[in-house]
Scaffold this active site. Structure first.
Site, PDB file in Angstrom:
ATOM      1  N   ASP A  36       0.803  -1.226   0.000  1.00 39.86           N
ATOM      2  CA  ASP A  36       0.000   0.000   0.000  1.00 39.86           C
ATOM      3  C   ASP A  36       0.833   1.271   0.000  1.00 39.86           C
ATOM      4  O   ASP A  36       0.284   2.366   0.105  1.00 39.86           O
ATOM      5  CB  ASP A  36      -0.935   0.012   1.218  1.00 39.86           C
ATOM      6  CG  ASP A  36      -2.146  -0.888   1.006  1.00 39.86           C
ATOM      7  OD1 ASP A  36      -2.291  -1.406  -0.115  1.00 39.86           O
ATOM      8  OD2 ASP A  36      -2.941  -1.072   1.940  1.00 39.86           O
ATOM      9  N   ASP A 287     -15.214  32.577 -35.264  1.00 35.68           N
ATOM     10  CA  ASP A 287     -16.152  32.044 -36.241  1.00 35.68           C
ATOM     11  C   ASP A 287     -17.266  31.282 -35.525  1.00 35.68           C
ATOM     12  O   ASP A 287     -17.016  30.329 -34.792  1.00 35.68           O
ATOM     13  CB  ASP A 287     -15.377  31.118 -37.186  1.00 35.68           C
ATOM     14  CG  ASP A 287     -16.275  30.484 -38.237  1.00 35.68           C
ATOM     15  OD1 ASP A 287     -17.456  30.850 -38.295  1.00 35.68           O
ATOM     16  OD2 ASP A 287     -15.783  29.636 -38.986  1.00 35.68           O
ATOM     17  N   GLY A 422     -12.709  26.370 -38.318  1.00 37.52           N
ATOM     18  CA  GLY A 422     -13.452  26.235 -39.560  1.00 37.52           C
ATOM     19  C   GLY A 422     -12.592  26.398 -40.789  1.00 37.52           C
ATOM     20  O   GLY A 422     -12.624  25.579 -41.716  1.00 37.52           O
ATOM     21  N   LEU A 423     -11.780  27.446 -40.837  1.00 37.74           N
ATOM     22  CA  LEU A 423     -10.924  27.680 -41.996  1.00 37.74           C
ATOM     23  C   LEU A 423      -9.917  26.548 -42.159  1.00 37.74           C
ATOM     24  O   LEU A 423      -9.635  26.101 -43.277  1.00 37.74           O
ATOM     25  CB  LEU A 423     -10.199  29.021 -41.839  1.00 37.74           C
ATOM     26  CG  LEU A 423      -9.229  29.389 -42.972  1.00 37.74           C
ATOM     27  CD1 LEU A 423      -9.967  29.471 -44.298  1.00 37.74           C
ATOM     28  CD2 LEU A 423      -8.533  30.713 -42.653  1.00 37.74           C
TER      29      LEU A 423
END
Length: 530
Positions: A36, A287, A422-423
Site C-alpha cells: 500500500d 467564427d 473552420g478555416l
C-alpha cells in the site's frame, strides 16, 4: 468486487493522504502492508512535489501476521513522532490494514503522546477517495477548532467598525485539479473586495491554524466534495455562514463576488466593473460555426462538471448532450443540472460505460478526466481535461487557475484549442487530394533532385467496402456506411456534417436500410427537407 485497469477514485485513505500532504506540521501514520505504499508516487511523480508526503507506513508483511501487529503499529507511531516532531498526528488503516482490526486510533491515543492524535476511521470498502478527504478534514477541524467553540446558544459578536472582514478558504488539497492556482486567484479577488483571508485549509495550513478557524466572519467553500461537511459544522458551531457559489466561469464568478460582498458587507461594484476576463468577447468574436452548437459531453467530479456545463452552454455556445460524474455522493447535483440541458445524467465509476456513452452520443468535444482523454484519443474526438483525476501534464509549471476571471480565460483557451477551426478544416478538405500538397509530395524549396520521403498514405491501403460508425458499433441492427457514401458525406460542410450523418442513420433505421449508399444519403436529405 470488480477488477479494472482504471479507477476514478482511490480508497479513502488516499483522500486522507491528500489532506495530510497539503497541510504542514501534520503527520499521518497508516497501518498498512508493504503493497500500500504506492501512494507516495501520486504526489512525487504525478503532482511533482519536491518532498515525500508526511506519511509513515507500518508496512507489515505476511510473516508479521502471526505476531503482534498492534505493537508494530505503536512502534511506528513513536518513531514517527520522534523523527518528525509534528504539531498533530492522524492515524488510521489502509483498506488492507483494516482487515486485521488492530484499532489504530485506540492504540495511538493510549500512548500518551504530547500532541493531539486524531483517529481517522474510514470504511475502506464502502467509501472512496473524496469522501475520505472530506471526512479527514472534518475530523481535523472538529478536533482542533472545537475546543475554542463558543458556548451553545450564544450569538456571534458583531465585527468592530473599521475592521476589515475576514474569511477562511476551505477545500484545496494536495493532488487537486489546479487547487494551487485557484487559491492564488481567489485570494487576490477577495483582496480586491477588501476581505482578508484568515486561514486557507487544508492546503498550506498547520494544525495551529485550524484552531483559529472560528475567528473568521464567514467561510469560502471552493470544493464542496472536500469542504462542505466541515463548513456545515463551522456554521452550526461558530455561526459562520459559507458560500454556495463556485467561481468557475464569468457568470459564476460575478455571482460569487456578489455573494461574498453580501456576507462581508462590502461594495462589489468596483470589482464587478473591472472584469478582466476575455472569455465573453472571445467566444463572440471567433467564427460562430467553430463553436456554436458543438456537441459536448462532460464528465468528472460534480463541482467541475456543473460549472463546465454552464460555461459550455451559456458562455461559449456549445450544445451539452450529456453530463455525468463518478461521485455518487453528489449524484443529486448532477441530476438537477441534467434537467437544465434536457439530458440523461450518467452516474458511474465504470470507465467502459463512459466510453460507450461517448460513442453513442457522437460528440464533437469531450470535457473530462484523464480517462476521458484516453477514451477520446481512441475514438478520435477532441478532448480537454476539466477535473481530477489527472496526469502529469495537468499540473503545469505555469499559472493556470480554473476559478475567477483569469480562470475563465484559461478555460476558454483549454477548451477551444483541441477543436479544429473552420478555416483549417476547409483548407484541409480543399487541398488533401492536391498533387502538390499530399503527404508524399517533395517540398518545393528542395527542388526536383530530391526524392519525397517514404510515407505510407491512407490512400495506398485497401479500403473496406463499408465503414462502421460509432453508432453502428453500439447497436447490432444499425445501418453501416458504404465507402462511396462516406466519401459523399465528407463533401458536406463540417458544421452540418454531424447532423446530416445522424439524420441519414435515423432514416436508414426507420426504413430498414442495412447499408447506407449515396442514394440513401440523398433520400434522407429529401425526406428531412420536407
Amino acid at each position: 468486487m470488480q477488477l479494472t485497469v482504471w479507477t476514478y477514485e482511490g480508497p479513502p485513505h488516499v483522500g486522507a493522504m491528500r489532506v495530510a500532504t497539503g497541510m504542514e506540521g501534520l503527520h499521518y501514520v497508516l497501518h498498512a502492508p508493504q503493497g500500500d505504499t504506492y501512494a507516495d508516487l501520486l504526489f512525487t511523480m504525478i503532482e511533482r512535489r519536491d518532498r515525500r508526503p508526511p506519511v509513515t507506513y507500518t508496512t507489515f508483511a505476511a510473516r508479521d501476521l502471526g505476531g503482534d501487529t498492534a505493537e508494530l503499529f505503536k512502534t511506528a507511531v513513536q518513531n514517527a513522532y520522534e523523527r518528525f516532531r509534528p504539531q498533530a498526528m492522524i492515524v488510521g488503516a489502509s483498506c488492507t490494514g483494516s482487515l486485521i482490526q488492530d484499532d489504530p486510533g485506540g492504540l495511538a491515543k493510549g500512548m500518551g503522546l504530547p500532541v493531539p492524535v486524531i483517529a481517522i476511521d474510514l470504511p475502506a470498502y464502502q467509501r472512496k477517495e473524496n469522501w475520505g478527504a472530506a471526512e479527514t478534514f472534518y475530523q481535523l477541524v472538529r478536533a482542533l477548532a472545537g475546543p475554542s467553540a463558543p458556548p451553545p446558544g450564544s450569538k456571534r459578536p458583531e465585527r468592530a467598525p473599521g475592521v476589515r472582514p475576514k474569511c477562511n478558504i476551505l477545500g484545496p488539497t494536495a493532488l487537486g485539479f489546479r487547487h494551487r492556482d485557484d487559491v492564488i486567484e481567489i485570494t487576490a479577488l477577495l483582496g480586491k473586495l477588501g476581505i482578508d483571508v484568515n486561514v486557507t485549509a487544508p492546503m498550506g495550513a498547520t494544525p495551529a491554524d485550524l484552531t483559529r478557524l472560528g475567528e473568521a466572519d464567514f467561510n469560502v467553500v471552493l470544493y464542496p466534495e472536500i469542504a462542505s461537511q466541515a463548513a456545515s459544522w463551522l456554521h452550526r458551531i461558530f455561526h459562520q455562514p459559507f458560500t454556495k457559489t463556485i467561481p468557475i466561469g464569468v457568470s459564476a464568478t460575478r455571482e460569487f463576488i456578489e455573494e461574498v460582498a453580501a456576507l462581508a458587507g462590502v461594495d462589489a461594484a468596483p470589482v464587478l466593473k473591472a472584469n478582466s476576463s476575455r472569455l465573453t468577447w472571445f467566444s463572440h468574436s471567433v467564427d460562430s460555426t467553430y463553436l456554436t452548437g458543438k456537441r459536448v459531453f462532460i464528465f468528472g467530479d460534480a463541482t467541475h462538471v456543473v460549472a463546465a456545463a454552464r460555461i459550455a452552454s451559456d458562455e461559449i455556445g456549445f450544445k451539452v448532450v450529456g453530463i455525468g460524474t463518478y461521485s455518487r455522493e453528489f449524484g443529486r447535483e448532477i441530476r438537477e443540472a441534467a434537467k437544465l440541458y434536457d439530458v440523461e445524467p450518467l452516474i458511474t465509476d465504470d470507465y467502459l460505460e463512459v466510453e460507450a456513452h461517448i460513442a453513442e452520443l457522437q460528440v464533437e468535444l469531450v470535457l473530462g478526466t484523464q480517462m476521458e482523454r484516453h477514451i477520446s484519443k481512441r475514438l478520435g474526438v477532441p478532448c480537454a481535461v476539466i477535473s481530477a483525476p489527472v496526469h502529469i501534464q495537468d499540473y503545469p509549471a505555469r499559472y493556470a487557475p480554473q476559478m475567477g476571471f483569469e480562470g475563465a480565460n484559461v478555460i476558454f483557451d483549454t477548451w477551444v484549442h483541441p477543436l479544429m477551426m473552420g478555416l483549417e478544416e476547409h483548407l484541409l478538405a480543399m487541398f488533401k487530394d492536391d498533387f502538390e500538397f499530399k503527404d508524399g509530395a517533395v517540398p518545393s524549396h528542395l527542388g526536383v533532385g530530391h526524392s519525397a520521403p517514404a510515407v505510407q498514405t491512407a490512400s495506398s491501403e485497401p479500403q473496406p467496402s463499408a465503414i462502421e460508425t460509432p453508432s453502428a458499433a453500439a447497436t447490432e441492427t444499425a445501418a453501416v456506411w458504404a465507402a462511396d457514401a462516406e466519401k459523399e458525406l465528407r463533401k458536406i460542410p463540417f458544421f452540418v456534417r454531424g447532423k446530416a450523418r445522424r439524420n441519414t442513420e435515423r432514416f436508414a433505421n426507420e426504413n430498414g436500410v442495412a447499408t447506407i449508399t449515396v442514394e440513401t444519403l440523398y433520400d434522407a436529405k429529401a425526406h428531412f427537407s420536407r
